[in-house]
Design a protein around this motif. Structure first.
Motif, PDB file in Angstrom:
ATOM      1  N   SER A 281       8.226  -3.713   5.941  1.00 28.43           N
ATOM      2  CA  SER A 281       9.235  -3.296   6.937  1.00 28.43           C
ATOM      3  C   SER A 281       9.402  -4.335   8.046  1.00 28.43           C
ATOM      4  N   ILE A 282       8.354  -5.151   8.296  1.00 25.86           N
ATOM      5  CA  ILE A 282       8.506  -6.185   9.333  1.00 25.86           C
ATOM      6  C   ILE A 282       8.765  -7.569   8.715  1.00 25.86           C
ATOM      7  N   GLY A 283       9.029  -7.565   7.405  1.00 21.13           N
ATOM      8  CA  GLY A 283       9.426  -8.830   6.759  1.00 21.13           C
ATOM      9  C   GLY A 283       8.279  -9.666   6.250  1.00 21.13           C
ATOM     10  N   MET A 284       7.114  -9.060   6.075  1.00 17.82           N
ATOM     11  CA  MET A 284       5.968  -9.810   5.553  1.00 17.82           C
ATOM     12  C   MET A 284       5.872  -9.656   4.034  1.00 17.82           C
ATOM     13  N   PRO A 285       5.354 -10.683   3.353  1.00 22.96           N
ATOM     14  CA  PRO A 285       5.130 -10.575   1.910  1.00 22.96           C
ATOM     15  C   PRO A 285       3.882  -9.738   1.647  1.00 22.96           C
ATOM     16  N   VAL A 286       3.803  -9.087   0.501  1.00 24.77           N
ATOM     17  CA  VAL A 286       2.563  -8.384   0.162  1.00 24.77           C
ATOM     18  C   VAL A 286       1.980  -8.875  -1.169  1.00 24.77           C
ATOM     19  N   THR A 287       2.576  -9.959  -1.707  1.00 24.91           N
ATOM     20  CA  THR A 287       2.001 -10.619  -2.890  1.00 24.91           C
ATOM     21  C   THR A 287       2.109 -12.131  -2.671  1.00 24.91           C
ATOM     22  N   ILE A 288       1.346 -12.868  -3.471  1.00 22.93           N
ATOM     23  CA  ILE A 288       1.403 -14.336  -3.343  1.00 22.93           C
ATOM     24  C   ILE A 288       2.771 -14.837  -3.820  1.00 22.93           C
ATOM     25  N   HIS A 289       3.323 -14.161  -4.823  1.00 29.87           N
ATOM     26  CA  HIS A 289       4.660 -14.528  -5.306  1.00 29.87           C
ATOM     27  C   HIS A 289       5.672 -14.460  -4.160  1.00 29.87           C
ATOM     28  N   GLU A 290       5.632 -13.354  -3.428  1.00 27.86           N
ATOM     29  CA  GLU A 290       6.565 -13.226  -2.286  1.00 27.86           C
ATOM     30  C   GLU A 290       6.254 -14.276  -1.211  1.00 27.86           C
ATOM     31  N   LEU A 291       4.996 -14.633  -1.102  1.00 23.37           N
ATOM     32  CA  LEU A 291       4.577 -15.579  -0.059  1.00 23.37           C
ATOM     33  C   LEU A 291       5.052 -16.994  -0.348  1.00 23.37           C
TER      34      LEU A 291
ATOM     35  N   ALA B 107      -0.201 -11.027   2.400  1.00 20.22           N
ATOM     36  CA  ALA B 107      -0.090 -11.165   0.939  1.00 20.22           C
ATOM     37  C   ALA B 107      -1.412 -10.845   0.236  1.00 20.22           C
ATOM     38  N   VAL B 108      -2.517 -10.995   0.947  1.00 20.84           N
ATOM     39  CA  VAL B 108      -3.825 -10.802   0.313  1.00 20.84           C
ATOM     40  C   VAL B 108      -4.439  -9.432   0.609  1.00 20.84           C
ATOM     41  N   TRP B 109      -4.205  -8.922   1.840  1.00 22.93           N
ATOM     42  CA  TRP B 109      -4.955  -7.734   2.278  1.00 22.93           C
ATOM     43  C   TRP B 109      -4.831  -6.517   1.346  1.00 22.93           C
ATOM     44  N   PRO B 110      -3.624  -6.136   0.895  1.00 19.48           N
ATOM     45  CA  PRO B 110      -3.548  -4.926   0.059  1.00 19.48           C
ATOM     46  C   PRO B 110      -4.411  -5.041  -1.204  1.00 19.48           C
TER      47      PRO B 110
ATOM     48  N   GLU C  14     -10.032   9.552  -2.483  1.00 16.62           N
ATOM     49  CA  GLU C  14      -9.536   8.265  -3.026  1.00 16.62           C
ATOM     50  C   GLU C  14      -8.017   8.199  -2.897  1.00 16.62           C
ATOM     51  N   GLY C  15      -7.372   9.316  -3.199  1.00 16.76           N
ATOM     52  CA  GLY C  15      -5.910   9.366  -3.102  1.00 16.76           C
ATOM     53  C   GLY C  15      -5.452   9.111  -1.678  1.00 16.76           C
ATOM     54  N   THR C  16      -6.130   9.745  -0.732  1.00 21.26           N
ATOM     55  CA  THR C  16      -5.765   9.545   0.680  1.00 21.26           C
ATOM     56  C   THR C  16      -5.947   8.077   1.062  1.00 21.26           C
ATOM     57  N   ALA C  17      -7.080   7.506   0.644  1.00 24.70           N
ATOM     58  CA  ALA C  17      -7.374   6.103   0.965  1.00 24.70           C
ATOM     59  C   ALA C  17      -6.290   5.189   0.396  1.00 24.70           C
ATOM     60  N   LEU C  18      -5.928   5.420  -0.875  1.00 22.07           N
ATOM     61  CA  LEU C  18      -4.929   4.550  -1.522  1.00 22.07           C
ATOM     62  C   LEU C  18      -3.544   4.727  -0.905  1.00 22.07           C
ATOM     63  N   ARG C  19      -3.242   5.954  -0.457  1.00 23.59           N
ATOM     64  CA  ARG C  19      -1.938   6.155   0.214  1.00 23.59           C
ATOM     65  C   ARG C  19      -1.913   5.403   1.555  1.00 23.59           C
ATOM     66  N   GLY C  20      -3.082   5.310   2.183  1.00 24.69           N
ATOM     67  CA  GLY C  20      -3.176   4.540   3.443  1.00 24.69           C
ATOM     68  C   GLY C  20      -2.916   3.061   3.197  1.00 24.69           C
ATOM     69  N   ILE C  21      -3.482   2.537   2.120  1.00 24.87           N
ATOM     70  CA  ILE C  21      -3.260   1.113   1.794  1.00 24.87           C
ATOM     71  C   ILE C  21      -1.772   0.889   1.472  1.00 24.87           C
ATOM     72  N   ALA C  22      -1.198   1.822   0.715  1.00 20.34           N
ATOM     73  CA  ALA C  22       0.239   1.699   0.372  1.00 20.34           C
ATOM     74  C   ALA C  22       1.096   1.767   1.638  1.00 20.34           C
ATOM     75  N   ALA C  23       0.683   2.617   2.586  1.00 18.83           N
ATOM     76  CA  ALA C  23       1.449   2.730   3.839  1.00 18.83           C
ATOM     77  C   ALA C  23       1.373   1.425   4.635  1.00 18.83           C
TER      78      ALA C  23
ATOM     79  N   GLU D  33       1.011  -1.506   3.295  1.00 15.82           N
ATOM     80  CA  GLU D  33       1.876  -2.416   2.540  1.00 15.82           C
ATOM     81  C   GLU D  33       3.348  -2.214   2.926  1.00 15.82           C
ATOM     82  N   GLN D  34       3.737  -0.941   3.008  1.00 15.78           N
ATOM     83  CA  GLN D  34       5.133  -0.634   3.399  1.00 15.78           C
ATOM     84  C   GLN D  34       5.432  -1.132   4.800  1.00 15.78           C
ATOM     85  N   PHE D  35       4.431  -0.977   5.684  1.00 16.20           N
ATOM     86  CA  PHE D  35       4.623  -1.462   7.060  1.00 16.20           C
ATOM     87  C   PHE D  35       4.862  -2.972   7.038  1.00 16.20           C
ATOM     88  N   PHE D  36       4.017  -3.708   6.298  1.00 15.57           N
ATOM     89  CA  PHE D  36       4.200  -5.170   6.233  1.00 15.57           C
ATOM     90  C   PHE D  36       5.609  -5.504   5.731  1.00 15.57           C
TER      91      PHE D  36
END
Ligand code: NZQ
Ligand code: ZN
Length: 393
Positions: free
Chosen positions: A339-349, A288-291, A323-332, A334-337
């Motif tokens: 996909s395995i059922g993890m939250p990516v925000t505190i609200h979801e957490l 929830a915090v890393w991204p 910068e674009g490549t870096a941000l797409r990596g962070i988004a990827a 996030e998508q991975f998290f």
């Protein structure tokens, strides 16, 4: 590269039937009377505790039991364990479970060798000088406590989650049978996978970026875990995949991926306030915090995030737009998290919107009332912490 001392003294006994060696290991490391420490019902249900009891009885090793360790283990249980061990003359501690049980065991081990209140060692009032020996039978690959220096305990008074780190906190031995992880629910499997990825990333994002070998080892761990996560979620009894993930959890936190690197650890410290305040699972809190942490600190060293994006997340490198490549990596990630059922925000957490006063309180605690900073890749003060929590909300 910084000067480093690589010390990993834990004897690992890995694979099918490794539990058969528990009694021999206890004897090898000098145990005469044991505390058998465990959590809720999972080890009882799976039959693992009975296997351990049988082993100890057959070997003539006397033991007392203390169960009931909860995730994010509590200081009150540690105190109960210390009193029990003193009363019973215990000289060796055996943890059967995950990071919470192992850490509870380590804290009891510290407390038995310390005259004052064990909590002193978690708030920097005193440095541990000794600890009773601890061994473990691991049931969830996640925290890496089986080979780490760490020990994390929550004091119910003030909901303070704090760690005591050092080589005295290393287990003498770790018994790891991947079959024992077949019973893990998908959520716990995913939390564990997230935690081991974070242990690797906390070291990967260091100020130093000239450790090619260490970086390659880290990326191999991240790629392996990322590739096998969906496999074990779909087929929980896939031995080969469970085994790779179990071993990855240990390598992610036995300092192998920290050789020559000073590390960051901000995400962990920000998360400890979340699990201290809301009692959430540690791995989920990290996701929830890393991204938000990553987006906040990315400008500090964009090329490091590009490396992660390309070498781990499989993002195409756009050389005209780092910068674009870096941000797409962070988004990827996030998508991975997700996909395995993890939250990516505190609200979801936590299942609701976090209040601003809660954010302020967490940043206050995390910065010791504004007196200290966190982070190695980028140093963060109380104000930065609040901003990251707000981005993550
Ligand atoms: O209590 P039981 O019934 O055993 O259930 C546990 C628990 O509910 C369950 N579980 C464990 N093995 C199972 C199983 N369920 C079915 N089948 C199995 N084989 O899983 C739940 C979580 O267990 P827990 O021990 O809490 O998980 P984890 O290993 O993630 O440990 C988390 C704790 O470790 C700390 C965290 O902060 C948290 O307190 N950490 C410790 C570190 C260290 N010592 O180096 C580093 C980490 O960064 C982390 O901070
Ligand atoms: Zn962790």
């Amino acid at each position: 590269m910084i000067v480093f001392n690589y010390y990993t003294p834990t004897e690992v006994v890995f694979g099918k039937n490794s539990e058969q060696q528990i009694a021999a290991l206890v004897k090898k490391y000098g145990g005469k009377k044991l505390l058998l420490h465990y959590g809720g019902k999972s080890a009882e249900r799976s039959g693992l505790l009975d296997v351990v009891r049988q082993q100890l009885k057959e070997a003539g090793i006397p033991f007392v039991e203390l169960g009931g360790v909860v995730p994010n283990p509590l200081l009150s249980k540690v105190r109960e364990g210390i009193a029990l061990c003193q009363q019973e003359g215990v000289d060796f501690l055996l943890a059967v479970g995950g990071g919470s049980v192992i850490d509870s065991c380590k804290a009891i081990a510290y407390g038995l060798a310390y005259e004052g209140d064990v909590w002193d060692l978690f708030v920097g009032k005193a440095e541990p000088q000794a600890a009773y020996p601890v061994g473990c039978v691991l049931t969830i690959p996640a925290a890496g406590s089986e080979m780490s220096t760490g020990c994390v305990i929550t004091n119910e008074e003030g909901a303070l989650k704090r760690s005591c780190d050092g080589n005295l906190g290393r287990c003498r031995f770790a018994v790891m049978n991947p079959e024992r992880t077949f019973t893990l629910p998908p959520f716990q499997t995913a939390c564990g996978i997230t935690d081991m990825m974070m242990h690797t990333l906390e070291r990967y994002f260091s100020k130093e970026d000239d450790m090619t070998l260490t970086d390659n080892v880290a990326e191999a761990i991240l790629r392996t875990v990322k590739e096998l996560a969906p496999v074990v979620l779909q087929n929980p009894t896939d031995y080969r995949s469970r085994a790779q993930i179990m071993w990855a959890g240990s390598l992610a936190h036995n300092d192998l991926t920290g050789c020559g690197m000073s590390g960051d650890w901000s995400t962990h410290q920000l998360e400890h306030e979340l699990s201290g305040m809301f009692g959430v699972a540690h791995g989920a809190g990290l996701a929830a915090v890393w991204p938000s942490w990553a987006r906040y600190v990315c400008p500090t060293n964009v090329s490091r995030f590009v490396r992660l994006a390309v070498n781990v997340m499989g993002v195409a490198n756009d050389f005209t737009d780092p910068e674009g490549t870096a941000l797409r990596g962070i988004a990827a990630m996030e998508q991975f998290f997700h996909s395995i059922g993890m939250p990516v925000t505190i609200h979801e957490l936590i299942g609701r919107e976090i209040k601003d006063e809660e954010i302020v309180e967490m940043a206050r605690k995390c910065s010791n009332n504004g007196s200290s900073c966190i982070g190695g890749f980028k140093t963060l003060n109380q104000d930065d912490m609040e901003k990251i929590y707000r981005m993550a909300k």
